[in-house]
Design a protein around this motif. Sequence first.
Motif, PDB file in Angstrom:
ATOM      1  N   ASN A 120      34.462  21.960 -78.229  1.00  0.00           N
ATOM      2  CA  ASN A 120      34.696  22.519 -79.550  1.00  0.00           C
ATOM      3  C   ASN A 120      35.202  21.364 -80.411  1.00  0.00           C
ATOM      4  O   ASN A 120      36.324  20.902 -80.208  1.00  0.00           O
ATOM      5  CB  ASN A 120      35.723  23.657 -79.469  1.00  0.00           C
ATOM      6  N   ASP A 142      38.373  30.004 -85.186  1.00  0.00           N
ATOM      7  CA  ASP A 142      38.363  28.793 -86.023  1.00  0.00           C
ATOM      8  C   ASP A 142      36.937  28.347 -86.318  1.00  0.00           C
ATOM      9  O   ASP A 142      36.129  28.197 -85.410  1.00  0.00           O
ATOM     10  CB  ASP A 142      39.125  27.667 -85.304  1.00  0.00           C
ATOM     11  N   ASP A 175      30.567  28.338 -78.333  1.00  0.00           N
ATOM     12  CA  ASP A 175      30.083  29.685 -78.634  1.00  0.00           C
ATOM     13  C   ASP A 175      28.678  29.934 -78.088  1.00  0.00           C
ATOM     14  O   ASP A 175      28.227  31.088 -78.052  1.00  0.00           O
ATOM     15  CB  ASP A 175      30.071  29.922 -80.162  1.00  0.00           C
ATOM     16  N   ASP A 235      30.348  29.338 -84.204  1.00  0.00           N
ATOM     17  CA  ASP A 235      29.886  28.164 -84.949  1.00  0.00           C
ATOM     18  C   ASP A 235      29.708  26.902 -84.114  1.00  0.00           C
ATOM     19  O   ASP A 235      29.114  25.939 -84.579  1.00  0.00           O
ATOM     20  CB  ASP A 235      30.875  27.840 -86.086  1.00  0.00           C
ATOM     21  N   HIS A 236      30.250  26.863 -82.876  1.00  0.00           N
ATOM     22  CA  HIS A 236      30.259  25.571 -82.178  1.00  0.00           C
ATOM     23  C   HIS A 236      29.720  25.661 -80.747  1.00  0.00           C
ATOM     24  O   HIS A 236      29.374  26.751 -80.289  1.00  0.00           O
ATOM     25  CB  HIS A 236      31.669  24.964 -82.219  1.00  0.00           C
ATOM     26  N   THR A 269      34.734  30.057 -87.708  1.00  0.00           N
ATOM     27  CA  THR A 269      33.858  31.224 -87.867  1.00  0.00           C
ATOM     28  C   THR A 269      34.526  32.252 -88.778  1.00  0.00           C
ATOM     29  O   THR A 269      33.963  32.653 -89.785  1.00  0.00           O
ATOM     30  CB  THR A 269      33.498  31.839 -86.499  1.00  0.00           C
ATOM     31  N   ASP A 306      34.277  34.480 -82.837  1.00  0.00           N
ATOM     32  CA  ASP A 306      35.068  33.266 -82.675  1.00  0.00           C
ATOM     33  C   ASP A 306      36.090  33.246 -83.820  1.00  0.00           C
ATOM     34  O   ASP A 306      35.968  34.018 -84.791  1.00  0.00           O
ATOM     35  CB  ASP A 306      34.104  32.065 -82.760  1.00  0.00           C
TER      36      ASP A 306
HETATM   37 MG   LIG Z   1      34.795  27.776 -83.752  1.00  0.00          MG
END
Ligand SMILES: [Mg+2]
Length: 279
Positions: A184, A30, A224, A220-221, A32, A28
């Motif tokens: 996200n 943004d 993902d 991270d989100h 990450t 990923d």
């Molecule tokens: Mg992200």
Amino acid sequence: MHFSWGKFVKTLASQVNLSHMIRLLSTDFDGTLVDHFAIPPVDPALFSMLEALRGKGVHWAINTGRDLPFVDEGLREFGFPIEPDFVLTAEREVFHRGPGGGWQDFGEWNQRCYRAHDALFEQASELLTDIQCFVDEERVEANLIMEGGRLVGLASETEAEMDRICAFLEVERRRVPGFGFMRNTIWVRFCHEAYSKGTALSELGRLTGIGPDEIFAAGDHYNDLPMLDGVHAKWVMCPSNGVEVVQEVVRRAGGYVAKGRCSSGVVEALNHFGALIRG
Ligand SMILES: [Mg+2]
């Protein structure tokens, strides 16, 4: 010709090792690789590591919610020294480099994806109207995201508002088979359930002949989650800033939850799985 057990075992061992080597990174962008709140936003150690891995023949795909022009813009803005081999955009589309060096559709996937979404949005017209009413009646603070006259997503003011929007969508989406959404932070994008960062990654694996056992994924989100459950990539991680449910899914898949934020966490995870990368 006589049979050699020693040679047989050696060959078998090399095959076993090869099947567990990491050959493709799916990261990923943004939150990450890039920490928008840090100076510098990307740990320079990540740049060196990406360059070293490229030297070892490991491929790199950015798997993001950004669309194509914003991926290139991001790479320039944050000074990435190398470009990815592949980009998976809008959480579902797959691109590789064309003969002229520009990004182009990789295989038929994107065309199938566009057709599936055309059909889905047609079926979902009533639901989309109701989502618009939910926002218009000011039951929630959000802006509509339109593309080609079509409501494709929402952007809220706060994460708490997006929690309420997603609770509403989770119930209402059941009215239309296949209707899903990807969240996200304060954005949500509507999508066909069959198309996600996970299924797009598997398609990239199929097209390149790289299996899930050879793929590392980092995110991270919520958007993902489909690539972090161990199905599409065996080696998974999230940085310390990964949202709680992402951390849970990564742990359940036997993955690595880093102590560092964003790119520092990714470097940590790549060192953790380092033995799986050809030396
Ligand atoms: Mg992200």
